[in-house]
Design a protein around this motif. Structure first.
Motif, PDB file in Angstrom:
ATOM      1  N   VAL A 133     -40.395 -30.603 -23.475  1.00  0.00           N
ATOM      2  CA  VAL A 133     -39.880 -30.000 -22.246  1.00  0.00           C
ATOM      3  C   VAL A 133     -41.031 -29.271 -21.561  1.00  0.00           C
ATOM      4  CG1 VAL A 133     -37.504 -29.755 -23.027  1.00  0.00           C
ATOM      5  CG2 VAL A 133     -39.100 -27.855 -23.364  1.00  0.00           C
ATOM      6  N   VAL A 134     -40.981 -29.272 -20.243  1.00  0.00           N
ATOM      7  CA  VAL A 134     -42.057 -28.707 -19.443  1.00  0.00           C
ATOM      8  C   VAL A 134     -41.450 -27.783 -18.398  1.00  0.00           C
ATOM      9  CG1 VAL A 134     -43.777 -29.313 -17.676  1.00  0.00           C
ATOM     10  CG2 VAL A 134     -43.591 -30.680 -19.750  1.00  0.00           C
ATOM     11  N   GLY A 135     -42.119 -26.713 -18.082  1.00  0.00           N
ATOM     12  CA  GLY A 135     -41.644 -25.846 -16.997  1.00  0.00           C
ATOM     13  C   GLY A 135     -42.638 -24.748 -16.722  1.00  0.00           C
ATOM     14  N   ILE A 136     -42.981 -24.605 -15.480  1.00  0.00           N
ATOM     15  CA  ILE A 136     -43.945 -23.586 -15.101  1.00  0.00           C
ATOM     16  C   ILE A 136     -43.344 -22.196 -15.311  1.00  0.00           C
ATOM     17  CG2 ILE A 136     -43.448 -23.203 -12.627  1.00  0.00           C
ATOM     18  CD1 ILE A 136     -46.718 -24.504 -13.356  1.00  0.00           C
ATOM     19  N   GLY A 137     -41.986 -22.107 -15.269  1.00  0.00           N
ATOM     20  CA  GLY A 137     -41.318 -20.817 -15.435  1.00  0.00           C
ATOM     21  C   GLY A 137     -41.257 -20.363 -16.886  1.00  0.00           C
ATOM     22  N   MET A 138     -41.615 -21.270 -17.809  1.00  0.00           N
ATOM     23  CA  MET A 138     -41.492 -20.967 -19.230  1.00  0.00           C
ATOM     24  C   MET A 138     -42.367 -19.783 -19.630  1.00  0.00           C
ATOM     25  SD  MET A 138     -42.209 -23.850 -22.073  1.00  0.00           S
ATOM     26  CE  MET A 138     -41.235 -25.107 -21.314  1.00  0.00           C
ATOM     27  N   ALA A 139     -43.535 -19.716 -19.010  1.00  0.00           N
ATOM     28  CA  ALA A 139     -44.487 -18.674 -19.364  1.00  0.00           C
ATOM     29  C   ALA A 139     -43.906 -17.280 -19.109  1.00  0.00           C
ATOM     30  CB  ALA A 139     -45.776 -18.867 -18.571  1.00  0.00           C
ATOM     31  N   GLN A 140     -42.980 -17.189 -18.166  1.00  0.00           N
ATOM     32  CA  GLN A 140     -42.427 -15.874 -17.818  1.00  0.00           C
ATOM     33  C   GLN A 140     -41.108 -15.575 -18.529  1.00  0.00           C
ATOM     34  OE1 GLN A 140     -43.960 -17.576 -14.995  1.00  0.00           O
ATOM     35  NE2 GLN A 140     -45.619 -16.211 -15.597  1.00  0.00           N
ATOM     36  N   GLN A 141     -40.616 -16.491 -19.350  1.00  0.00           N
ATOM     37  CA  GLN A 141     -39.291 -16.266 -19.936  1.00  0.00           C
ATOM     38  C   GLN A 141     -39.351 -16.336 -21.447  1.00  0.00           C
ATOM     39  OE1 GLN A 141     -36.290 -18.938 -18.471  1.00  0.00           O
ATOM     40  NE2 GLN A 141     -36.862 -18.541 -16.351  1.00  0.00           N
ATOM     41  N   SER A 142     -38.532 -15.525 -22.115  1.00  0.00           N
ATOM     42  CA  SER A 142     -38.436 -15.710 -23.557  1.00  0.00           C
ATOM     43  C   SER A 142     -37.155 -16.490 -23.821  1.00  0.00           C
ATOM     44  CB  SER A 142     -38.430 -14.368 -24.270  1.00  0.00           C
ATOM     45  OG  SER A 142     -37.302 -13.644 -23.860  1.00  0.00           O
ATOM     46  N   GLY A 143     -37.016 -16.994 -25.030  1.00  0.00           N
ATOM     47  CA  GLY A 143     -35.767 -17.646 -25.367  1.00  0.00           C
ATOM     48  C   GLY A 143     -35.671 -19.098 -24.925  1.00  0.00           C
ATOM     49  N   VAL A 144     -36.781 -19.692 -24.488  1.00  0.00           N
ATOM     50  CA  VAL A 144     -36.725 -21.113 -24.127  1.00  0.00           C
ATOM     51  C   VAL A 144     -36.802 -21.962 -25.396  1.00  0.00           C
ATOM     52  CG1 VAL A 144     -37.887 -22.991 -22.915  1.00  0.00           C
ATOM     53  CG2 VAL A 144     -37.684 -20.756 -21.833  1.00  0.00           C
ATOM     54  N   SER A 145     -37.739 -21.613 -26.274  1.00  0.00           N
ATOM     55  CA  SER A 145     -37.924 -22.452 -27.455  1.00  0.00           C
ATOM     56  C   SER A 145     -36.697 -22.440 -28.359  1.00  0.00           C
ATOM     57  CB  SER A 145     -39.165 -22.031 -28.228  1.00  0.00           C
ATOM     58  OG  SER A 145     -39.112 -20.655 -28.503  1.00  0.00           O
ATOM     59  N   ASP A 146     -36.095 -21.256 -28.560  1.00  0.00           N
ATOM     60  CA  ASP A 146     -34.964 -21.266 -29.496  1.00  0.00           C
ATOM     61  C   ASP A 146     -33.777 -22.050 -28.926  1.00  0.00           C
ATOM     62  OD1 ASP A 146     -35.213 -18.422 -28.188  1.00  0.00           O
ATOM     63  OD2 ASP A 146     -33.070 -18.772 -28.463  1.00  0.00           O
ATOM     64  N   ARG A 147     -33.663 -22.082 -27.589  1.00  0.00           N
ATOM     65  CA  ARG A 147     -32.584 -22.901 -27.014  1.00  0.00           C
ATOM     66  C   ARG A 147     -32.816 -24.377 -27.293  1.00  0.00           C
ATOM     67  NH1 ARG A 147     -31.727 -21.494 -20.838  1.00  0.00           N
ATOM     68  NH2 ARG A 147     -30.229 -23.204 -20.736  1.00  0.00           N
ATOM     69  N   MET A 148     -34.070 -24.772 -27.180  1.00  0.00           N
ATOM     70  CA  MET A 148     -34.386 -26.177 -27.461  1.00  0.00           C
ATOM     71  C   MET A 148     -34.109 -26.499 -28.933  1.00  0.00           C
ATOM     72  SD  MET A 148     -37.993 -28.119 -26.874  1.00  0.00           S
ATOM     73  CE  MET A 148     -38.208 -29.868 -27.180  1.00  0.00           C
ATOM     74  N   PHE A 149     -34.578 -25.615 -29.823  1.00  0.00           N
ATOM     75  CA  PHE A 149     -34.408 -25.876 -31.258  1.00  0.00           C
ATOM     76  C   PHE A 149     -32.919 -25.878 -31.628  1.00  0.00           C
ATOM     77  CE2 PHE A 149     -38.714 -23.496 -31.693  1.00  0.00           C
ATOM     78  CZ  PHE A 149     -39.377 -24.613 -31.220  1.00  0.00           C
ATOM     79  N   ARG A 150     -32.146 -24.971 -31.008  1.00  0.00           N
ATOM     80  CA  ARG A 150     -30.705 -24.902 -31.309  1.00  0.00           C
ATOM     81  C   ARG A 150     -30.008 -26.180 -30.863  1.00  0.00           C
ATOM     82  NH1 ARG A 150     -28.250 -23.479 -35.084  1.00  0.00           N
ATOM     83  NH2 ARG A 150     -29.088 -21.365 -35.027  1.00  0.00           N
ATOM     84  N   ALA A 151     -30.372 -26.663 -29.677  1.00  0.00           N
ATOM     85  CA  ALA A 151     -29.736 -27.888 -29.175  1.00  0.00           C
ATOM     86  C   ALA A 151     -29.989 -29.051 -30.136  1.00  0.00           C
ATOM     87  CB  ALA A 151     -30.271 -28.228 -27.790  1.00  0.00           C
ATOM     88  N   LEU A 152     -31.187 -29.099 -30.687  1.00  0.00           N
ATOM     89  CA  LEU A 152     -31.512 -30.176 -31.622  1.00  0.00           C
ATOM     90  C   LEU A 152     -30.729 -29.984 -32.922  1.00  0.00           C
ATOM     91  CD1 LEU A 152     -35.350 -30.322 -30.948  1.00  0.00           C
ATOM     92  CD2 LEU A 152     -33.642 -31.985 -30.205  1.00  0.00           C
ATOM     93  N   ALA A 153     -30.665 -28.741 -33.389  1.00  0.00           N
ATOM     94  CA  ALA A 153     -29.957 -28.457 -34.640  1.00  0.00           C
ATOM     95  C   ALA A 153     -28.489 -28.839 -34.520  1.00  0.00           C
ATOM     96  CB  ALA A 153     -30.089 -26.979 -34.998  1.00  0.00           C
TER      97      ALA A 153
END
Ligand code: ADP
Ligand code: ASP
Ligand code: MG
Length: 593
Positions: free
Chosen positions: A342-362
């Motif tokens: 996943v890609v997003g320029i806004g990612m750098a300013q936000q927390s909680g992006v990675s765990d959402r991705m990992f949770r969706a996969l889980a």
């Protein structure tokens, strides 16, 4: 008079009917008062047909002859396109790469442009012609025909736009750039804008809509690229410094189906190890994709990386002798994996992006074999038979199918917009040279390594959710996994001030997420090299490893992306590392001031 470069891909010139419709678009632009350069690809799947013909004769055809063969596809289309324009009563001249003066190096099959001369094109344009340029090809200094790599007509188009100071329109078989490949993810949505950095990452992560080198050019010379459907008159997607919705953490997802992973375990933690391994792979002309090195225990580390499946055998051949030389414990590989990003320029300013991705996969019972992150992307490696589920899971969780009615497209934070296109037009030499924008040292981070985590779905999600709940911002994340043991290790960096809280949060999870031990190292320094096209210039990581090895630095963690390579080293060596990197990249960095 303003110039427009219009590029038509294979499906957009697949029949004479379609060639006529492309010709009409160019004529219309000319009638609107522009000078027009068309760049055309080979008709339909003609390039694939030529490749198959060659393979009927031999497995590994000589690269020079392959380029001679493949360039003919574009020669057919330029001539027919010129005829179509003439048949409609307008003036047109077709030119091959050599006739335009697209000089390249002699890396057949993946040649790099050295210079382009605009004189002949400009004269033809001034005489009222529509100029039709063959995409994807050039000529080396011995007049051999070269090609730029599959999909390379985009690069021809954007580089012509750069040197002519033109706008660039890419006509293709979809409406624009989507949140994921619309042929793979049925719910994917066309975006109105995407930034160079997002497109660069997406293109290199498998979004085949644009050749990734074309976006390097576009970014470097600030060429706005408008991607549009050749068959329907829709607004397409504008690739520029502007992003569609800066409030989104994730703006797109991509899949690379055929990856292979190689893991070297028990690599001695000493200066030069990574350099030895990756130089030998680079010598075999193989581009390494994800690289993960974790801060292992007992003075030994594990290094995992991926290559395209088709490069697995030669990669293993290249690393075997180095493995013996370095006396590492083992080399293992896995060939049935895919990468979801996943890609997003806004990612750098936000927390909680990675765990959402990992949770969706889980939640979809998908196990993650490897994780790498950069400021604006997260990539995970999963089993190939789960890859389709994985991309849907990720696309859904970030609601990429939905437009945000409140979104206001805005300048992206990272893009550099201060290039003067007029100056770029004169900068014909070294168009594709590496350009590094920044070498930096960050001493605010600490590493946390969790060793001996069971390799089952949901672990990464649980860990990063907990860390996010504590409001701890995680920077680099890397996960590697050892085949023999079904045990993974997970390392990441956090702000030094957050170390104790992070350790407490992880130790509190011991019952939910069994692991062997967790360790922290606050005494680390992160060194980063940022620039354009770092991955397609395989030499960057190597140059970085080489200079750090020479300066006697040991690399503890590595993490790569298209726009940045990060390494973590011991704190005491940060300043030396910075000095070494500044020296190593001095020739490709803008001079101070
Ligand atoms: P052309 O022949 O016009 O160069 P390509 O086949 O190279 O066309 O690129 C267009 C294709 O790219 C689309 O048909 C689509 O399947 C694929 N694609 C992959 N990722 C994306 C994406 N994110 N947005 C749009 N198209 C994508
Ligand atoms: N015809 C070439 C290919 O199929 C170049 C291109 O279409 O961009 O790869
Ligand atoms: Mg293409």
């Amino acid at each position: 008079m303003s110039i427009i470069v219009q590029k038509f891909g294979g499906t957009s010139v697949a029949t004479t009917e379609k060639i006529l419709s492309a010709a009409r678009k160019a004529i219309k632009a000319q009638q609107d008062g522009h000078q027009v350069v068309m760049v055309v690809s080979a008709m339909g799947k003609n390039t694939d047909t030529l490749v198959s013909l060659a393979h009927e004769l031999m497995d590994r055809p000589p690269a020079r002859e392959m380029d001679m063969l493949l360039s003919t596809g574009e020669q057919v289309s330029v001539a027919l396109t010129a005829m179509a324009i003439v048949s409609l009563g307008h003036k047109a001249v077709s030119l091959t790469g050599a006739q335009i003066g697209i000089r390249t190096n002699n890396a057949f099959g993946k040649a790099r442009i050295i210079s382009i001369s605009t004189d002949r094109m400009q004269k033809l344009l001034d005489d009222g012609n529509i100029v039709i340029a063959a995409g994807f090809q050039g000529i080396d200094e011995d007049f051999n025909i070269t090609t730029l790599g599959r999909g390379g007509s985009d690069t021809t188009a954007v580089s012509l736009a750069a040197v002519l100071g033109a706008n660039c329109e890419i006509y293709t078989d979809v409406d624009g750039v989507y949140t994921a490949d619309p042929r793979v993810v049925k719910t994917a949505r066309k975006v109105s804008h995407t930034s160079y950095d997002e497109m660069l990452e997406l293109a290199s992560l498998g979004a085949g809509v644009m050749h990734s080198r074309s976006i390097e050019f576009a970014k470097k010379f600030n060429v706005p690229v408008h991607v549009r459907n050749s068959q329907v008159d829709n607004e397409g997607t504008l690739i520029s410094t502007v992003t569609e919705d800066p409030s989104r953490g994730v703006s797109g997802a991509a899949i690379t189906l055929d990856e292979a992973r190689i893991t070297l375990t028990g690599v001695p933690n000493k200066p030069g190890s990574s350099n030895a391994i990756f130089s030998s792979i680079a010598q075999a002309n193989i581009t390494v994709d994800m690289i993960v090195q974790d801060a292992g225990a007992d003075g030994l580390s594990n290094i995992s990386f991926t290559v395209p499946s088709s490069d697995l055998a030669p990669t293993l051949e290249a690393v075997q002798p180095i493995g013996e030389q370095l006396d590492i414990q083992s080399i293992s590989h896995r060939d049935n994996v895919s990468k979801i990003s996943v890609v997003g320029i806004g990612m750098a300013q936000q927390s909680g992006v990675s765990d959402r991705m990992f949770r969706a996969l889980a939640e979809n019972d998908i196990n993650i074999h490897m994780i790498t992150t950069s400021q604006i992307k997260i990539s995970v490696l999963v089993d190939r038979d789960q890859a389709m589920n994985a991309i849907y899971a990720v696309h859904n969780t970030f609601e990429l199918d939905r437009t945000n009615p409140e979104a206001v497209p805005a300048e992206s934070q990272q893009a550099k917009a201060d290039v003067d296109p007029a100056a770029a037009a004169n900068e014909l030499q070294g168009l594709e040279e590496l350009s590094i924008t920044d070498v930096s040292l960050d001493t605010t981070q600490a590493t946390i390594s969790i060793q001996g985590v069971a390799d089952t779905p949901g672990i990464a999600a649980t860990i990063f959710e907990k860390v996010a709940q504590e409001n701890i911002v995680v920077d680099m994340i890397i996960q590697s996994y050892l085949d023999q043991t079904d045990i993974a290790s997970l390392s990441f960096t956090v702000d030094r001030q957050d170390v104790e809280r992070t350790l407490a949060a992880i130790n509190a999870m011991k019952n939910d997420v069994p692991f062997q031990h967790v360790a922290s190292n606050p005494a680390v320094a992160k060194l980063s090299v940022s620039g354009i096209g770092l991955r397609s210039h395989t030499g960057v990581a190597i140059r970085m490893f080489e200079s750090l090895a020479e300066a006697g630095l040991n690399i503890e963690m590595i993490n790569t992306s298209e726009v940045r390579v990060n390494v973590v080293v011991d704190d005491s060596q940060g300043a030396d590392g910075l000095k070494a990197l500044n020296k190593a990249f001095a020739d490709v960095m803008p001079s101070a001031g």
